[in-house]
Design a protein around this motif. Sequence first.
Motif, PDB file in Angstrom:
ATOM      1  N   VAL A  74      39.956  61.134 103.442  1.00 22.07           N
ATOM      2  CA  VAL A  74      39.018  60.068 103.774  1.00 22.07           C
ATOM      3  C   VAL A  74      39.213  59.675 105.234  1.00 22.07           C
ATOM      4  O   VAL A  74      40.319  59.756 105.779  1.00 22.07           O
ATOM      5  N   THR A  75      38.130  59.224 105.862  1.00 19.90           N
ATOM      6  CA  THR A  75      38.198  58.741 107.236  1.00 19.90           C
ATOM      7  C   THR A  75      38.827  57.353 107.265  1.00 19.90           C
ATOM      8  O   THR A  75      38.960  56.674 106.235  1.00 19.90           O
ATOM      9  N   TRP A  76      39.167  56.927 108.480  1.00 20.70           N
ATOM     10  CA  TRP A  76      39.619  55.544 108.654  1.00 20.70           C
ATOM     11  C   TRP A  76      38.525  54.580 108.224  1.00 20.70           C
ATOM     12  O   TRP A  76      38.803  53.547 107.597  1.00 20.70           O
ATOM     13  N   TYR A  77      37.286  54.913 108.525  1.00 26.40           N
ATOM     14  CA  TYR A  77      36.179  54.031 108.168  1.00 26.40           C
ATOM     15  C   TYR A  77      36.051  53.872 106.660  1.00 26.40           C
ATOM     16  O   TYR A  77      35.768  52.770 106.156  1.00 26.40           O
ATOM     17  N   GLU A  78      36.253  54.955 105.919  1.00 16.07           N
ATOM     18  CA  GLU A  78      36.203  54.865 104.462  1.00 16.07           C
ATOM     19  C   GLU A  78      37.364  54.023 103.929  1.00 16.07           C
ATOM     20  O   GLU A  78      37.182  53.200 103.013  1.00 16.07           O
ATOM     21  N   ALA A  79      38.547  54.236 104.481  1.00 19.61           N
ATOM     22  CA  ALA A  79      39.704  53.450 104.056  1.00 19.61           C
ATOM     23  C   ALA A  79      39.483  51.960 104.342  1.00 19.61           C
ATOM     24  O   ALA A  79      39.782  51.093 103.507  1.00 19.61           O
ATOM     25  N   ASP A  80      38.959  51.656 105.507  1.00 16.75           N
ATOM     26  CA  ASP A  80      38.694  50.268 105.879  1.00 16.75           C
ATOM     27  C   ASP A  80      37.640  49.639 104.975  1.00 16.75           C
ATOM     28  O   ASP A  80      37.768  48.483 104.557  1.00 16.75           O
ATOM     29  N   ALA A  81      36.585  50.409 104.650  1.00 21.70           N
ATOM     30  CA  ALA A  81      35.535  49.893 103.764  1.00 21.70           C
ATOM     31  C   ALA A  81      36.086  49.605 102.367  1.00 21.70           C
ATOM     32  O   ALA A  81      35.772  48.576 101.762  1.00 21.70           O
ATOM     33  N   TYR A  82      36.916  50.514 101.857  1.00 23.57           N
ATOM     34  CA  TYR A  82      37.529  50.271 100.547  1.00 23.57           C
ATOM     35  C   TYR A  82      38.350  48.985 100.578  1.00 23.57           C
ATOM     36  O   TYR A  82      38.265  48.157  99.660  1.00 23.57           O
ATOM     37  N   ALA A  83      39.163  48.815 101.611  1.00 22.85           N
ATOM     38  CA  ALA A  83      40.015  47.632 101.694  1.00 22.85           C
ATOM     39  C   ALA A  83      39.184  46.358 101.703  1.00 22.85           C
ATOM     40  O   ALA A  83      39.523  45.369 101.028  1.00 22.85           O
ATOM     41  N   ARG A  84      38.086  46.355 102.445  1.00 19.01           N
ATOM     42  CA  ARG A  84      37.214  45.173 102.469  1.00 19.01           C
ATOM     43  C   ARG A  84      36.602  44.922 101.095  1.00 19.01           C
ATOM     44  O   ARG A  84      36.512  43.773 100.631  1.00 19.01           O
ATOM     45  N   TRP A  85      36.152  45.991 100.441  1.00 21.83           N
ATOM     46  CA  TRP A  85      35.594  45.864  99.087  1.00 21.83           C
ATOM     47  C   TRP A  85      36.619  45.254  98.130  1.00 21.83           C
ATOM     48  O   TRP A  85      36.271  44.444  97.260  1.00 21.83           O
ATOM     49  N   ALA A  86      37.880  45.635  98.290  1.00 21.56           N
ATOM     50  CA  ALA A  86      38.948  45.151  97.413  1.00 21.56           C
ATOM     51  C   ALA A  86      39.430  43.755  97.801  1.00 21.56           C
ATOM     52  O   ALA A  86      40.343  43.224  97.153  1.00 21.56           O
ATOM     53  N   GLY A  87      38.834  43.156  98.840  1.00 21.87           N
ATOM     54  CA  GLY A  87      39.273  41.842  99.291  1.00 21.87           C
ATOM     55  C   GLY A  87      40.585  41.875 100.037  1.00 21.87           C
ATOM     56  O   GLY A  87      41.305  40.870 100.088  1.00 21.87           O
ATOM     57  N   ARG A  88      40.867  43.028 100.649  1.00 21.41           N
ATOM     58  CA  ARG A  88      42.136  43.208 101.342  1.00 21.41           C
ATOM     59  C   ARG A  88      41.861  43.814 102.719  1.00 21.41           C
ATOM     60  O   ARG A  88      40.747  43.722 103.235  1.00 21.41           O
ATOM     61  N   TRP A 137      49.270  61.131 104.661  1.00 25.48           N
ATOM     62  CA  TRP A 137      49.275  60.287 105.845  1.00 25.48           C
ATOM     63  C   TRP A 137      48.516  59.005 105.508  1.00 25.48           C
ATOM     64  O   TRP A 137      47.492  59.047 104.814  1.00 25.48           O
ATOM     65  N   GLU A 138      48.984  57.882 106.014  1.00 23.44           N
ATOM     66  CA  GLU A 138      48.352  56.605 105.686  1.00 23.44           C
ATOM     67  C   GLU A 138      47.724  55.991 106.930  1.00 23.44           C
ATOM     68  O   GLU A 138      48.409  55.715 107.926  1.00 23.44           O
ATOM     69  N   TRP A 139      46.401  55.797 106.857  1.00 17.12           N
ATOM     70  CA  TRP A 139      45.706  55.111 107.941  1.00 17.12           C
ATOM     71  C   TRP A 139      46.217  53.674 108.059  1.00 17.12           C
ATOM     72  O   TRP A 139      46.437  52.996 107.048  1.00 17.12           O
ATOM     73  N   THR A 140      46.408  53.213 109.275  1.00 19.95           N
ATOM     74  CA  THR A 140      46.739  51.807 109.516  1.00 19.95           C
ATOM     75  C   THR A 140      45.613  51.166 110.313  1.00 19.95           C
ATOM     76  O   THR A 140      44.724  51.842 110.835  1.00 19.95           O
ATOM     77  N   ALA A 141      45.677  49.859 110.447  1.00 21.63           N
ATOM     78  CA  ALA A 141      44.654  49.123 111.197  1.00 21.63           C
ATOM     79  C   ALA A 141      44.822  49.266 112.701  1.00 21.63           C
ATOM     80  O   ALA A 141      43.927  48.884 113.457  1.00 21.63           O
ATOM     81  N   SER A 142      45.936  49.829 113.145  1.00 24.39           N
ATOM     82  CA  SER A 142      46.321  49.763 114.556  1.00 24.39           C
ATOM     83  C   SER A 142      45.758  50.894 115.397  1.00 24.39           C
ATOM     84  O   SER A 142      45.659  52.040 114.953  1.00 24.39           O
ATOM     85  N   ASP A 143      45.424  50.551 116.655  1.00 27.77           N
ATOM     86  CA  ASP A 143      45.083  51.548 117.657  1.00 27.77           C
ATOM     87  C   ASP A 143      46.362  52.197 118.172  1.00 27.77           C
ATOM     88  O   ASP A 143      47.450  51.605 118.106  1.00 27.77           O
ATOM     89  N   PHE A 144      46.242  53.398 118.709  1.00 31.35           N
ATOM     90  CA  PHE A 144      47.397  54.110 119.253  1.00 31.35           C
ATOM     91  C   PHE A 144      47.661  53.626 120.667  1.00 31.35           C
ATOM     92  O   PHE A 144      46.918  53.925 121.599  1.00 31.35           O
ATOM     93  N   THR A 145      48.709  52.848 120.827  1.00 26.50           N
ATOM     94  CA  THR A 145      49.086  52.263 122.110  1.00 26.50           C
ATOM     95  C   THR A 145      50.585  52.447 122.322  1.00 26.50           C
ATOM     96  O   THR A 145      51.329  52.658 121.364  1.00 26.50           O
ATOM     97  N   PRO A 146      51.065  52.343 123.569  1.00 24.98           N
ATOM     98  CA  PRO A 146      52.503  52.504 123.809  1.00 24.98           C
ATOM     99  C   PRO A 146      53.281  51.263 123.413  1.00 24.98           C
ATOM    100  O   PRO A 146      52.762  50.146 123.419  1.00 24.98           O
TER     101      PRO A 146
END
Length: 460
Positions: free
Chosen positions: A299-313, A381-390
Motif C-alpha cells: 500500500v502507498t503512504w496515501y492509502e495508509a494515511d487514509a485508513y488511519a483517518r477512517w479508523a479515527g487514528r 516496512w511501516e510507513w510513518t507520518a514523518s518526512d525524511f530529514t536529517p
Amino acid sequence: MLNPDPAPTAPAIPELDGEQLREAIAGELQAARDRTRLLTDSVDDGELTAQHSRLMSPLVWDLAHIGNQEELWLLRNVGGRDPMHPEIDPLYDAFEHPRAARPSLPLLPPAEARRYAHEVRGRVFDLLGEVKLAAGPDAAAPLLADGFAFGLIAQHEQQHDETMLITHQLRTGAAVLTAPTPAPAPGSALPAEVLVPAGPFTMGTDTEPWALDNERPAHLVDLPGFAIDTVPVSNAAYQAFMADGGYAEPRWWTAEGWAHRMTAGLSAPLFWQREGGQWLRRRFGHLEPVPAEEPVLHVTWYEADAYARWAGRRLPTEAEWEKAARHDPATDRSRRFPWGDEAPGPQHANLGQRHLQPAPVGSYPEGASPYGVRQLIGDVWEWTASDFTPYPGFRAWPYREYSEVFFAAPGKPAEYKVLRGGSFAVAPVACRGTFRNWDYPIRRQIFAGFRTARDLVDGR
C-alpha cells in the motif's frame, strides 16, 4: 578513486577483535552473495535482461551494479587498486541513469556480469585478509574503523537483494522461488494498542558500528504520551476499510492522496484482485486468497494515511515508532532492537527472505519491545507520518549521495516519507532499531504496510 567525507567522531561498540571482525565480515559478504545467486540463478538469461517493470532495473543491472560498487569502495578506495573496468562505471551509476532507461544501456550480459561480480569478490576476500581491522575509531583509516566499508558493502548488496526480490514479485510467469510458510501466531489475545508515556528518549545512534549516516547522531527527543497499535494493520482490518467505501470517500484522504488515488485508479492494495466475491492476491507467481491474519502489504503512504483517518487514528511519527521500538522504561535506555541488544534470530523476527510473506499479526512474542509492541522489526516496512530529514548534527558519511541528496531542500516540500522496521525481505545486517528507509508516498511495489497511533487524552 572516491573521496569520502571526514569520518564521524562518535565511538563504536568495541565488541570484536580484529580476527573476529574479519570472520563476521566474511560471513556477511558470503550470506549476501548466496542470496544474490539465488535471485539471479533462478531465472534464465532472458528474464535477467528483461525489464519487468519501469519502476525497477533489469536484474542483470543489479547484479553488475553490486560488483561495481564493491570494486569502487573496497578495491579502489580501501585497497588503492587500479580500476578493473573503468569504462563500465557510468553504466552502473544509479544517479546517472534512471531505472526506466537502464535496459537501453550497453549492459554486461549475464555471463559477463556474473564473472565480473565473482572476480571482484575474490579480490575483496584477498583484501580482507590483508587489511588491519579493529573495533573502534581509526583516524588514519576511517573506512576501516569497525570494518565499516565492508559492512557498507554487505548492507548494499542485501538492499539490492531486496530490490531484486521486488522485481521477482513484479515479474509474471511461473513461480521460481520457494520458502516455508510462517507459523501461525500464538493464540493468546493481545491488546489492540499499548500506551507509551510522555518523556524523553535517545533517538538515533553513536555506537552502532555499521550504522549509516542518516541514523546518526544520537539525540534526545521528548515526546508527549501516545498510543500505538500492538501489531501492524492486518488484511482483515484493511478489508473493513475497503468494504466501508474507504476508496470512494474523499474525506479520508489528503488532497494529494485523493488526486493520486483518482489518477492511478487505486481501489485495493497492489496485486489484489476480486474473483467470485473473494479477494485474491498474486504472490511470487502464485494466485491465492488474501490471508486475513497477515499484515496488509503493498500500500502507498496515501492509502495508509487514509485508513488511519477512517479508523479515527493517524500514522505514528518516526520518533514515536522508534521510542515504541527501542526505549526501555525500566532502564531508561534505548536498545539496539526491540527485544534487546543481541542480533536478530528466527525467534525474534521475520527477516532475510526466510519466508516469502509476512507472518500473521501477533507473531514473535520474543521480539516484542519493552512496551509490548510486536513485529516492529521484519514482516513489513511501516510507513510513518514523518518526512525524511536529517537529525540535528547530521554529517554526511562516507558520501553525500547516500542520504543528504534525498533530504528536503530548505523552503521546499519534502518528497520522501520515512519507513521503519524492515520487511521479510530485509537481511538482519541491513536492519536495526535505528535504521531509516524512505520512499515516495506513491510507491507500493515495495514490501510496505503500516500500523496506526493516536494522541492520549487525559493520559489515556
